[in-house]
Design a protein around this motif. Structure first.
Motif, PDB file in Angstrom:
ATOM      1  N   PRO A 140      -0.729  -0.601 -10.907  1.00 45.35           N
ATOM      2  CA  PRO A 140       0.601  -1.146 -11.240  1.00 45.35           C
ATOM      3  C   PRO A 140       1.486  -0.168 -12.009  1.00 45.35           C
ATOM      4  N   HIS A 141       0.894   0.706 -12.817  1.00 42.27           N
ATOM      5  CA  HIS A 141       1.682   1.647 -13.620  1.00 42.27           C
ATOM      6  C   HIS A 141       1.768   3.017 -12.957  1.00 42.27           C
ATOM      7  N   ASP A 142       1.287   3.140 -11.727  1.00 39.85           N
ATOM      8  CA  ASP A 142       1.050   4.458 -11.154  1.00 39.85           C
ATOM      9  C   ASP A 142       1.620   4.566  -9.737  1.00 39.85           C
ATOM     10  N   PHE A 143       2.839   4.055  -9.529  1.00 37.22           N
ATOM     11  CA  PHE A 143       3.439   4.142  -8.201  1.00 37.22           C
ATOM     12  C   PHE A 143       4.944   4.346  -8.343  1.00 37.22           C
ATOM     13  N   PHE A 144       5.549   4.808  -7.259  1.00 41.04           N
ATOM     14  CA  PHE A 144       6.990   5.014  -7.221  1.00 41.04           C
ATOM     15  C   PHE A 144       7.496   4.597  -5.842  1.00 41.04           C
ATOM     16  N   VAL A 189       0.827  -1.199   0.000  1.00 38.70           N
ATOM     17  CA  VAL A 189       0.000   0.000   0.000  1.00 38.70           C
ATOM     18  C   VAL A 189       0.866   1.255   0.000  1.00 38.70           C
ATOM     19  N   CYS A 190       0.297   2.336  -0.495  1.00 37.39           N
ATOM     20  CA  CYS A 190       0.963   3.640  -0.465  1.00 37.39           C
ATOM     21  C   CYS A 190       1.125   4.083   0.983  1.00 37.39           C
ATOM     22  N   VAL A 191       2.299   4.571   1.346  1.00 29.76           N
ATOM     23  CA  VAL A 191       2.560   4.956   2.727  1.00 29.76           C
ATOM     24  C   VAL A 191       1.839   6.247   3.107  1.00 29.76           C
ATOM     25  N   VAL A 192       1.258   6.953   2.128  1.00 24.57           N
ATOM     26  CA  VAL A 192       0.553   8.201   2.413  1.00 24.57           C
ATOM     27  C   VAL A 192      -0.948   7.961   2.552  1.00 24.57           C
ATOM     28  N   CYS A 193      -1.575   7.436   1.494  1.00 25.22           N
ATOM     29  CA  CYS A 193      -3.034   7.269   1.506  1.00 25.22           C
ATOM     30  C   CYS A 193      -3.481   5.882   1.943  1.00 25.22           C
ATOM     31  N   ARG A 194      -2.544   4.928   2.099  1.00 27.42           N
ATOM     32  CA  ARG A 194      -2.830   3.562   2.559  1.00 27.42           C
ATOM     33  C   ARG A 194      -3.746   2.809   1.598  1.00 27.42           C
ATOM     34  N   GLU A 195      -3.694   3.160   0.314  1.00 29.24           N
ATOM     35  CA  GLU A 195      -4.440   2.451  -0.717  1.00 29.24           C
ATOM     36  C   GLU A 195      -3.457   1.692  -1.599  1.00 29.24           C
ATOM     37  N   VAL A 196      -3.921   0.567  -2.176  1.00 31.04           N
ATOM     38  CA  VAL A 196      -3.082  -0.180  -3.114  1.00 31.04           C
ATOM     39  C   VAL A 196      -3.018   0.589  -4.424  1.00 31.04           C
ATOM     40  N   HIS A 223      10.017   2.332   0.024  1.00 28.50           N
ATOM     41  CA  HIS A 223       8.636   2.567   0.448  1.00 28.50           C
ATOM     42  C   HIS A 223       7.807   3.049  -0.736  1.00 28.50           C
ATOM     43  N   ILE A 224       6.576   2.515  -0.837  1.00 28.50           N
ATOM     44  CA  ILE A 224       5.738   2.725  -2.003  1.00 28.50           C
ATOM     45  C   ILE A 224       4.878   3.972  -1.820  1.00 28.50           C
ATOM     46  N   MET A 225       4.767   4.779  -2.896  1.00 23.96           N
ATOM     47  CA  MET A 225       3.848   5.912  -2.939  1.00 23.96           C
ATOM     48  C   MET A 225       3.162   5.936  -4.301  1.00 23.96           C
ATOM     49  N   CYS A 226       1.841   6.137  -4.308  1.00 24.51           N
ATOM     50  CA  CYS A 226       1.148   6.298  -5.578  1.00 24.51           C
ATOM     51  C   CYS A 226       1.532   7.649  -6.173  1.00 24.51           C
ATOM     52  N   GLU A 227       1.307   7.821  -7.465  1.00 24.57           N
ATOM     53  CA  GLU A 227       1.797   9.018  -8.146  1.00 24.57           C
ATOM     54  C   GLU A 227       1.155  10.291  -7.595  1.00 24.57           C
ATOM     55  N   GLU A 247      11.752   5.948  -9.163  1.00 21.87           N
ATOM     56  CA  GLU A 247      11.688   4.773 -10.031  1.00 21.87           C
ATOM     57  C   GLU A 247      10.641   3.793  -9.517  1.00 21.87           C
ATOM     58  N   GLN A 248      10.283   2.848 -10.394  1.00 25.31           N
ATOM     59  CA  GLN A 248       9.365   1.781 -10.013  1.00 25.31           C
ATOM     60  C   GLN A 248      10.155   0.519  -9.674  1.00 25.31           C
ATOM     61  N   ASN A 249       9.545  -0.304  -8.833  1.00 29.57           N
ATOM     62  CA  ASN A 249      10.126  -1.592  -8.478  1.00 29.57           C
ATOM     63  C   ASN A 249       9.439  -2.655  -9.325  1.00 29.57           C
ATOM     64  N   LEU A 250      10.227  -3.384 -10.123  1.00 30.41           N
ATOM     65  CA  LEU A 250       9.653  -4.358 -11.056  1.00 30.41           C
ATOM     66  C   LEU A 250       8.888  -5.448 -10.330  1.00 30.41           C
ATOM     67  N   VAL A 251       9.435  -5.954  -9.223  1.00 24.63           N
ATOM     68  CA  VAL A 251       8.768  -7.033  -8.485  1.00 24.63           C
ATOM     69  C   VAL A 251       7.428  -6.559  -7.928  1.00 24.63           C
ATOM     70  N   VAL A 252       7.418  -5.359  -7.364  1.00 19.59           N
ATOM     71  CA  VAL A 252       6.166  -4.812  -6.826  1.00 19.59           C
ATOM     72  C   VAL A 252       5.154  -4.609  -7.943  1.00 19.59           C
ATOM     73  N   ARG A 253       5.614  -4.108  -9.084  1.00 20.99           N
ATOM     74  CA  ARG A 253       4.690  -3.873 -10.194  1.00 20.99           C
ATOM     75  C   ARG A 253       4.064  -5.178 -10.678  1.00 20.99           C
ATOM     76  N   GLN A 254       4.883  -6.229 -10.826  1.00 17.06           N
ATOM     77  CA  GLN A 254       4.344  -7.506 -11.264  1.00 17.06           C
ATOM     78  C   GLN A 254       3.383  -8.083 -10.227  1.00 17.06           C
ATOM     79  N   THR A 255       3.699  -7.889  -8.940  1.00 20.62           N
ATOM     80  CA  THR A 255       2.816  -8.370  -7.880  1.00 20.62           C
ATOM     81  C   THR A 255       1.478  -7.644  -7.921  1.00 20.62           C
ATOM     82  N   LEU A 256       1.502  -6.332  -8.167  1.00 20.45           N
ATOM     83  CA  LEU A 256       0.265  -5.564  -8.230  1.00 20.45           C
ATOM     84  C   LEU A 256      -0.611  -6.014  -9.401  1.00 20.45           C
ATOM     85  N   TRP A 257       0.042  -6.385 -10.512  1.00 19.37           N
ATOM     86  CA  TRP A 257      -0.745  -6.887 -11.643  1.00 19.37           C
ATOM     87  C   TRP A 257      -1.431  -8.212 -11.306  1.00 19.37           C
ATOM     88  N   GLU A 258      -0.811  -9.010 -10.412  1.00 20.26           N
ATOM     89  CA  GLU A 258      -1.381 -10.307 -10.064  1.00 20.26           C
ATOM     90  C   GLU A 258      -2.516 -10.195  -9.052  1.00 20.26           C
TER      91      GLU A 258
END
Length: 361
Positions: free
Chosen positions: A77-81, A67-74, A87-91, A123-134
């Motif tokens: 996959p193409h919209d996070f950094f 989840v995004c560390v700010v809004c706590r939402e997932v 630590h993950i943050m949505c755009e 940058e994006q994390n490839l593993v996290v992006r693939q996990t979000l797609w799943e």
């Protein structure tokens, strides 16, 4: 000299223990899930000395990681950094953090680890992006889950009982909007089909007035395209320091030459409590020999902005007659699409705007 027993065949060695895949876990029945839960708990206790709640606890921990560390939402996959510590943050949250830091004249930091955040090295994390797609995605209206986002789009457009629709008599002026499941009962109770002819005529005249109002931007476009001369520039804006006698939060472009004169575009950032607004002003740097009637339009240049930013500044045309006594156009609030548009503008690595100028003799 090797201590391995030559009599042992490597092919007979037991395979290394592997963690269950999420797709495998999701496909098991409840009894198998309990067995996997017990196995994973015991193995994790041996390795890390921790005790967990099984598969449901594992899913909860994975959810908290993604989840995004700010809004706590997932995030999408193409919209996070991620920050430098992962630590993950949505755009949208990332741009808000960057912009608020500029507004407050502070450094932008990750809310979780306080590491420095810069727009150009996100940058994006490839593993996290693939996990979000799943991960399955839920319908926001009815909470049905879908593994494919295309299926969700079709569901929202044609199937979902909770999708928002208009009354079928909206052409007569009914303003009702609500869930599709309630539309049938509303249509049967709608009072607009029972209106008299005179009332319907008044409604249609009002609809015609609204259509004429909607055509004004087209008429404005026709007016500016009939201008005698047209110029456009991609302007790089820079902050002006207080010592130069201007408002402390002012952006100014480089000087440009149009219609044999020199011009500057200024933006002023104003904060009143929680509300932040941006006003724009076109200034003539030289003294013109004759009066100049100039229309100008400010846009986001597509060459330097993201797809979300294309329509962040609503099209609005301003007119001013520049002469020796009126060298500054009226300051007008920049017509931004909303708070996120404001954040995206000021979170740009280099703030750039497209300025169109139309001269009428």
């Amino acid at each position: 000299m090797s201590n391995a027993n030559p009599s042992v065949n490597n092919n007979e060695l037991p395979p290394a223990a592997k963690r269950q895949r999420l797709s495998d876990v999701a496909s098991k029945d409840e009894s198998t899930l309990n067995e996997i839960s017990t196995t994973m708990d015991s193995s994790e206790g041996e390795v890390g000395g921790s005790s967990g709640g099984g598969v449901s606890d594992l899913r909860e921990r994975l959810h908290n990681i993604l989840v995004c560390v700010v809004c706590r939402e997932v995030p999408q996959p193409h919209d996070f950094f991620q920050c430098s510590h992962g630590h993950i943050m949505c755009e949208d949250c990332k741009t808000a953090v960057l912009a608020v830091a500029i507004f407050n004249k502070t450094r932008a930091c990750c809310p979780s680890c306080r590491s420095l955040i810069r727009n150009y090295d996100q940058e994006q994390n490839l593993v996290v992006r693939q996990t979000l797609w799943e991960l399955p995605i839920s319908c926001p209206s009815c909470n049905d889950q879908f593994s494919d986002r295309k299926d969700l789009s079709r569901h929202l457009e044609f199937v979902c009982e909770g999708r928002v629709v208009c009354c079928k008599y909206h052409c007569l002026g009914c303003s009702w909007k609500g869930p599709y499941k309630d539309s049938v009962s509303h249509d049967s109770d709608c009072r607009f089909p029972q209106k008299q002819g005179k009332e319907i005529l008044d409604i249609l005249l009002h609809v015609e007035d609204r259509e004429l109002e909607a055509q004004k931007p087209v008429l404005q476009l026709h007016r500016v395209l009939s201008a005698s001369r047209v110029e456009f520039f991609t302007l790089r804006m820079k902050w002006i320091h207080r010592s130069e006698g201007l408002h402390p939060r002012t952006l100014e472009s480089e000087t440009i030459r149009a219609f044999e004169e020199y011009w500057v575009l200024r933006l002023r950032l104003k904060r009143a409590g929680e509300k932040i607004t941006v006003s724009g002003q076109l200034l003539l740097s030289t003294t013109p020999r004759v009066s100049l009637m100039v229309d100008h339009l400010i846009q986001m240049p597509q060459s330097v902005c993201s797809a979300k930013q294309h329509h962040d500044i609503r099209p609005r045309i301003y007119r001013h007659i520049f002469d020796s006594t009126g060298k500054c156009a009226n300051r007008q609030e920049l017509p931004l699409a909303g708070p996120q548009a404001l954040y995206r503008l000021f979170a740009m690595t280099r703030i750039q705007l497209r300025l169109w100028m139309f001269l009428h003799y």
